[in-house]
Scaffold this motif. Structure first.
Motif, PDB file in Angstrom:
ATOM      1  N   TRP A 326       0.826  -1.213   0.000  1.00 14.78           N
ATOM      2  CA  TRP A 326       0.000   0.000   0.000  1.00 14.78           C
ATOM      3  C   TRP A 326       0.862   1.265   0.000  1.00 14.78           C
ATOM      4  CZ3 TRP A 326      -2.552  -2.915   4.468  1.00 14.78           C
ATOM      5  CH2 TRP A 326      -3.450  -3.873   3.960  1.00 14.78           C
ATOM      6  N   ASP A 327       1.926   1.220  -0.782  1.00 17.58           N
ATOM      7  CA  ASP A 327       2.796   2.391  -0.961  1.00 17.58           C
ATOM      8  C   ASP A 327       2.528   2.979  -2.343  1.00 17.58           C
ATOM      9  OD1 ASP A 327       4.756   4.272  -1.263  1.00 17.58           O
ATOM     10  OD2 ASP A 327       6.446   2.894  -1.012  1.00 17.58           O
ATOM     11  N   PRO A 328       1.897   4.143  -2.439  1.00 16.30           N
ATOM     12  CA  PRO A 328       1.527   4.703  -3.748  1.00 16.30           C
ATOM     13  C   PRO A 328       2.719   5.121  -4.595  1.00 16.30           C
ATOM     14  CG  PRO A 328       1.080   6.283  -2.010  1.00 16.30           C
ATOM     15  CD  PRO A 328       1.463   5.001  -1.323  1.00 16.30           C
ATOM     16  N   GLU A 329       3.903   5.226  -3.996  1.00 17.35           N
ATOM     17  CA  GLU A 329       5.084   5.652  -4.743  1.00 17.35           C
ATOM     18  C   GLU A 329       6.067   4.502  -4.968  1.00 17.35           C
ATOM     19  OE1 GLU A 329       6.796   9.050  -2.864  1.00 17.35           O
ATOM     20  OE2 GLU A 329       5.012  10.282  -3.140  1.00 17.35           O
ATOM     21  N   ALA A 330       5.628   3.289  -4.738  1.00 16.60           N
ATOM     22  CA  ALA A 330       6.510   2.137  -4.909  1.00 16.60           C
ATOM     23  C   ALA A 330       6.988   2.036  -6.360  1.00 16.60           C
ATOM     24  CB  ALA A 330       5.775   0.863  -4.513  1.00 16.60           C
ATOM     25  N   THR A 331       8.251   1.677  -6.525  1.00 21.25           N
ATOM     26  CA  THR A 331       8.847   1.525  -7.855  1.00 21.25           C
ATOM     27  C   THR A 331       9.784   0.326  -7.839  1.00 21.25           C
ATOM     28  OG1 THR A 331       8.770   3.919  -8.225  1.00 21.25           O
ATOM     29  CG2 THR A 331      10.208   2.623  -9.672  1.00 21.25           C
ATOM     30  N   SER A 332       9.648  -0.556  -8.816  1.00 23.55           N
ATOM     31  CA  SER A 332      10.521  -1.731  -8.895  1.00 23.55           C
ATOM     32  C   SER A 332      11.708  -1.422  -9.795  1.00 23.55           C
ATOM     33  CB  SER A 332       9.750  -2.924  -9.443  1.00 23.55           C
ATOM     34  OG  SER A 332       9.637  -2.825 -10.851  1.00 23.55           O
ATOM     35  N   PRO A 333      12.775  -2.221  -9.711  1.00 27.54           N
ATOM     36  CA  PRO A 333      13.935  -2.003 -10.592  1.00 27.54           C
ATOM     37  C   PRO A 333      13.590  -2.112 -12.077  1.00 27.54           C
ATOM     38  CG  PRO A 333      14.504  -3.460  -8.769  1.00 27.54           C
ATOM     39  CD  PRO A 333      13.027  -3.275  -8.726  1.00 27.54           C
ATOM     40  N   THR A 334      12.489  -2.803 -12.401  1.00 30.98           N
ATOM     41  CA  THR A 334      12.105  -2.959 -13.807  1.00 30.98           C
ATOM     42  C   THR A 334      11.168  -1.850 -14.289  1.00 30.98           C
ATOM     43  OG1 THR A 334      10.267  -4.400 -13.155  1.00 30.98           O
ATOM     44  CG2 THR A 334      12.368  -5.448 -13.675  1.00 30.98           C
ATOM     45  N   GLY A 335      10.876  -0.874 -13.413  1.00 36.49           N
ATOM     46  CA  GLY A 335      10.055   0.258 -13.823  1.00 36.49           C
ATOM     47  C   GLY A 335       8.576   0.111 -13.571  1.00 36.49           C
ATOM     48  N   VAL A 336       8.161  -0.971 -12.906  1.00 31.51           N
ATOM     49  CA  VAL A 336       6.765  -1.111 -12.512  1.00 31.51           C
ATOM     50  C   VAL A 336       6.522  -0.177 -11.335  1.00 31.51           C
ATOM     51  CG1 VAL A 336       4.984  -2.728 -11.782  1.00 31.51           C
ATOM     52  CG2 VAL A 336       6.829  -3.509 -13.267  1.00 31.51           C
ATOM     53  N   ARG A 337       5.394   0.581 -11.366  1.00 26.27           N
ATOM     54  CA  ARG A 337       5.246   1.645 -10.379  1.00 26.27           C
ATOM     55  C   ARG A 337       3.825   1.713  -9.832  1.00 26.27           C
ATOM     56  NH1 ARG A 337       7.762   7.315 -11.864  1.00 26.27           N
ATOM     57  NH2 ARG A 337       8.245   7.211  -9.645  1.00 26.27           N
ATOM     58  N   GLY A 338       3.720   2.340  -8.656  1.00 25.48           N
ATOM     59  CA  GLY A 338       2.429   2.677  -8.080  1.00 25.48           C
ATOM     60  C   GLY A 338       1.907   1.651  -7.100  1.00 25.48           C
ATOM     61  N   LEU A 339       0.785   1.967  -6.473  1.00 31.58           N
ATOM     62  CA  LEU A 339       0.218   1.119  -5.442  1.00 31.58           C
ATOM     63  C   LEU A 339      -0.131  -0.263  -5.981  1.00 31.58           C
ATOM     64  CD1 LEU A 339      -2.129   2.359  -2.652  1.00 31.58           C
ATOM     65  CD2 LEU A 339      -2.574   0.169  -3.745  1.00 31.58           C
ATOM     66  N   MET A 340      -0.621  -0.320  -7.212  1.00 29.27           N
ATOM     67  CA  MET A 340      -0.962  -1.611  -7.825  1.00 29.27           C
ATOM     68  C   MET A 340       0.114  -2.082  -8.793  1.00 29.27           C
ATOM     69  SD  MET A 340      -3.836  -2.385  -6.354  1.00 29.27           S
ATOM     70  CE  MET A 340      -4.862  -3.534  -7.271  1.00 29.27           C
ATOM     71  N   MET A 341       1.253  -1.397  -8.821  1.00 33.24           N
ATOM     72  CA  MET A 341       2.448  -1.781  -9.571  1.00 33.24           C
ATOM     73  C   MET A 341       2.134  -2.132 -11.032  1.00 33.24           C
ATOM     74  SD  MET A 341       4.988  -1.292  -7.539  1.00 33.24           S
ATOM     75  CE  MET A 341       6.440  -2.286  -7.805  1.00 33.24           C
ATOM     76  N   LEU A 342       1.666  -1.138 -11.781  1.00 34.82           N
ATOM     77  CA  LEU A 342       1.357  -1.327 -13.194  1.00 34.82           C
ATOM     78  C   LEU A 342       2.585  -1.030 -14.042  1.00 34.82           C
ATOM     79  CD1 LEU A 342      -2.080   0.547 -13.247  1.00 34.82           C
ATOM     80  CD2 LEU A 342      -1.710  -1.926 -13.072  1.00 34.82           C
ATOM     81  N   THR A 343       2.749  -1.806 -15.114  1.00 36.05           N
ATOM     82  CA  THR A 343       3.791  -1.470 -16.080  1.00 36.05           C
ATOM     83  C   THR A 343       3.355  -0.239 -16.870  1.00 36.05           C
ATOM     84  OG1 THR A 343       2.867  -2.815 -17.860  1.00 36.05           O
ATOM     85  CG2 THR A 343       4.369  -3.916 -16.297  1.00 36.05           C
ATOM     86  N   ASN A 344       4.308   0.393 -17.515  1.00 37.64           N
ATOM     87  CA  ASN A 344       3.978   1.586 -18.297  1.00 37.64           C
ATOM     88  C   ASN A 344       3.032   1.234 -19.444  1.00 37.64           C
ATOM     89  OD1 ASN A 344       4.290   4.388 -18.681  1.00 37.64           O
ATOM     90  ND2 ASN A 344       5.733   4.042 -20.362  1.00 37.64           N
ATOM     91  N   ALA A 345       3.280   0.084 -20.087  1.00 34.53           N
ATOM     92  CA  ALA A 345       2.432  -0.324 -21.201  1.00 34.53           C
ATOM     93  C   ALA A 345       1.010  -0.638 -20.738  1.00 34.53           C
ATOM     94  CB  ALA A 345       3.042  -1.537 -21.889  1.00 34.53           C
ATOM     95  N   THR A 346       0.900  -1.372 -19.641  1.00 33.71           N
ATOM     96  CA  THR A 346      -0.431  -1.708 -19.121  1.00 33.71           C
ATOM     97  C   THR A 346      -1.181  -0.461 -18.700  1.00 33.71           C
ATOM     98  OG1 THR A 346       0.336  -3.877 -18.353  1.00 33.71           O
ATOM     99  CG2 THR A 346      -1.674  -3.021 -17.367  1.00 33.71           C
ATOM    100  N   ALA A 347      -0.469   0.466 -18.039  1.00 29.15           N
ATOM    101  CA  ALA A 347      -1.110   1.712 -17.628  1.00 29.15           C
ATOM    102  C   ALA A 347      -1.642   2.466 -18.834  1.00 29.15           C
ATOM    103  CB  ALA A 347      -0.120   2.570 -16.850  1.00 29.15           C
ATOM    104  N   GLY A 348      -0.867   2.501 -19.926  1.00 31.98           N
ATOM    105  CA  GLY A 348      -1.328   3.182 -21.131  1.00 31.98           C
ATOM    106  C   GLY A 348      -2.570   2.538 -21.702  1.00 31.98           C
ATOM    107  N   ASP A 349      -2.601   1.195 -21.739  1.00 28.81           N
ATOM    108  CA  ASP A 349      -3.786   0.493 -22.250  1.00 28.81           C
ATOM    109  C   ASP A 349      -5.017   0.773 -21.396  1.00 28.81           C
ATOM    110  OD1 ASP A 349      -2.227  -0.586 -24.231  1.00 28.81           O
ATOM    111  OD2 ASP A 349      -1.907  -2.499 -23.191  1.00 28.81           O
TER     112      ASP A 349
END
Length: 493
Positions: A326-349
């Motif tokens: 439940w960390d809204p600013e979480a970021t993984s080394p692969t660039g997945v981000r946010g509370l629900m850890m969405l990839t950039n491509a998935t977020a765009g879709d």
């Protein structure tokens, strides 16, 4: 080691000797008492049930007996009685609006059967009891931070609570006969979760409950520690009304004997009460602490996303915790981000333009999980469908399909999560992933991922139910709990 015919798998040798003695004594008492208490034909009660086509069960609304789960009614005793009703070929009606004494009174007056973690007591008037079903070992639990008590003498002076009529009060009275300074409070109004809640909050120093009850509840009360067992084990049994013949009692005994002989009874006991191994694995203490401190900031967002996506909000919250704590600013080394850890491509879709915005992330994650559920083959049904969608959220839909293909090649069912779960780790082995479309994947991760989310969901569901029960309790007791609910049992001086 071979087990006694009436002995659950976790019993100890001393307990086995006590169990044999108890079973023998109870059988003798029943044989001596029953003929004089019943002037009706042996099978009259059972014939009445078969004629009306339903069995009336009286129980308690607790995690160890009966409660409403995500898939409907569940609980150890409910499941056992449901199987008995199926065995008789009748339907089951249920009244769970009882505490222990209410169950006993209802069985005497109107019911067919009481199954509510009842201790076998053949001396109770107006009742008959079944064969012993499992052992009930009294256990002292205490609040974390207190000096760990190790002897009965160390209990003197502590605020101890227990449930009246549960059998633990009987164990305390037997101990008081030898340790006159022992004192406690007992209640016929509370349930185990409420008792443990009072220990956790400091209203009580300790409580005496049964070992299996603590094993099931300890996940939700990390502030409560187990101390030591008290006295001899008791026997859990079903209660029946006396004076209506022995047909139903005998049918229940035969059913329980068959279930035990086939190993099904031990398996059912294990499925409900042998889950202590994952307690630390899921980080229960940290999770519950963050559920109290961090989750309330996002609860309404999860509820709103649940209304739009059709999921239980607690499931979405469990996914969010597994992804980011439940960390809204979480970021993984692969660039997945946010509370629900969405990839950039998935977020765009999904139309999410800011992955670090809590509302967008939660709604986007819920929509993505719903898309995964809907994209799975129609042959996958029920919880299998949900669990596979959750695994795909972690490892990707392509790798999930690869695991399903491996499952089919191994001769198992690709529509069953239990089988696919066994195949996912094989994606890490060249022998298997070299034959798949999407190749290597860390297939062990989605297995742990789904298991953790299920455990987190169980905790949230339990905390949600417990909160409602505590609110109801407080509403009943506006002037303080001690005066209305607890009766003080003073030292035997």
């Amino acid at each position: 080691m071979p087990l006694n015919a009436y002995m659950p798998a976790f019993a100890t040798d001393p307990a086995r000797r006590y169990w044999r003695w108890t079973a023998f004594l109870c059988s003798a008492l029943l044989l001596a008492l029953l003929p004089g208490r019943s002037g009706t034909p042996e099978g009259s009660h059972l014939r009445e049930i078969l004629a009306r086509d339903f069995l009336s069960l009286h129980t308690r609304n607790t995690p160890t007996t009966y409660y409403e789960g995500r898939q409907g009614p569940t609980g150890f005793e409910y499941e056992l009685v449901r199987r008995f009703a199926n065995h008789l070929g009748v339907s089951l009606t249920l009244d769970a609006d009882h505490h222990i004494q209410g169950v006993l009174d209802a069985v005497r007056e109107e019911g067919d059967l009481g199954a509510a973690a009842l201790p076998l007591d053949p001396m109770l008037e107006g009742l008959l009891f079944s064969r012993p079903i499992m052992l009930l070992q009294p256990l002292l639990v205490y609040r974390r931070g207190l000096h760990p008590p190790e002897t009965i003498e160390e209990l003197e002076g502590l605020e101890i609570g227990t449930l009246r009529g549960s059998g633990t009060d009987r164990a305390l009275r037997e101990l008081q006969a030898k340790h006159s300074g022992l004192s406690w409070k007992e209640s016929g109004e509370l349930e185990v979760a409420e008792l443990l809640g009072q220990v956790a909050e400091g209203s009580l120093d300790a409580a005496v409950i049964f070992e299996h009850q603590f094993r099931l509840n300890r996940l939700f009360f990390p502030e409560v520690e187990d101390g030591f067992t008290l006295g001899k084990p008791l026997s859990l049994a079903w209660a029946f009304p006396a004076g209506r013949g022995l047909g139903l009692v005998n049918a229940a005994n035969r059913f329980l004997d068959d279930l035990r002989r086939d190993g099904e009874l031990d398996a059912l006991v294990a499925s409900y009460f042998d889950h202590d191994d994952y307690l630390e694995y899921v980080g229960a203490r940290t999770f519950i602490q963050q559920a109290r401190e961090r989750l309330p900031r996002y609860t309404e967002l999860f509820r709103e996303a649940a209304r739009h996506s059709g999921f239980d909000w607690k499931l979405l919250a469990a996914v969010g915790y597994q992804e980011s704590h439940w960390d809204p600013e979480a970021t993984s080394p692969t660039g997945v981000r946010g509370l629900m850890m969405l990839t950039n491509a998935t977020a765009g879709d999904l139309g999410v333009d800011n992955r670090l915005d809590s509302a967008q992330s939660i709604h986007g994650g819920a929509r993505y999980l719903r898309q995964l559920v809907e994209r799975l083959p129609e042959s996958i049904q029920g919880d299998d469908r949900l669990f596979m969608a959750m695994a795909a959220y972690n490892v990707g839909l392509g790798h999930l399909y690869d695991a399903r293909k491996i499952t089919e090649q191994r001769g198992d069912n690709p529509d069953h999560w239990g089988d696919v779960r066994e195949s996912l780790p094989l994606l890490q082995e060249r022998e298997w992933h070299s034959k798949t479309r999407h190749g290597y994947a860390r297939g062990g991760e989605p297995v742990i991922y789904v298991r953790n989310i299920r455990r987190y969901y169980e905790i949230l569901a339990y905390l949600d139910r417990s909160q409602e029960q505590f609110h109801e309790l407080n509403a009943r007791l506006p002037d303080g709990i001690d005066s209305d609910v607890f009766q003080l049992i003073p030292p035997n001086s």
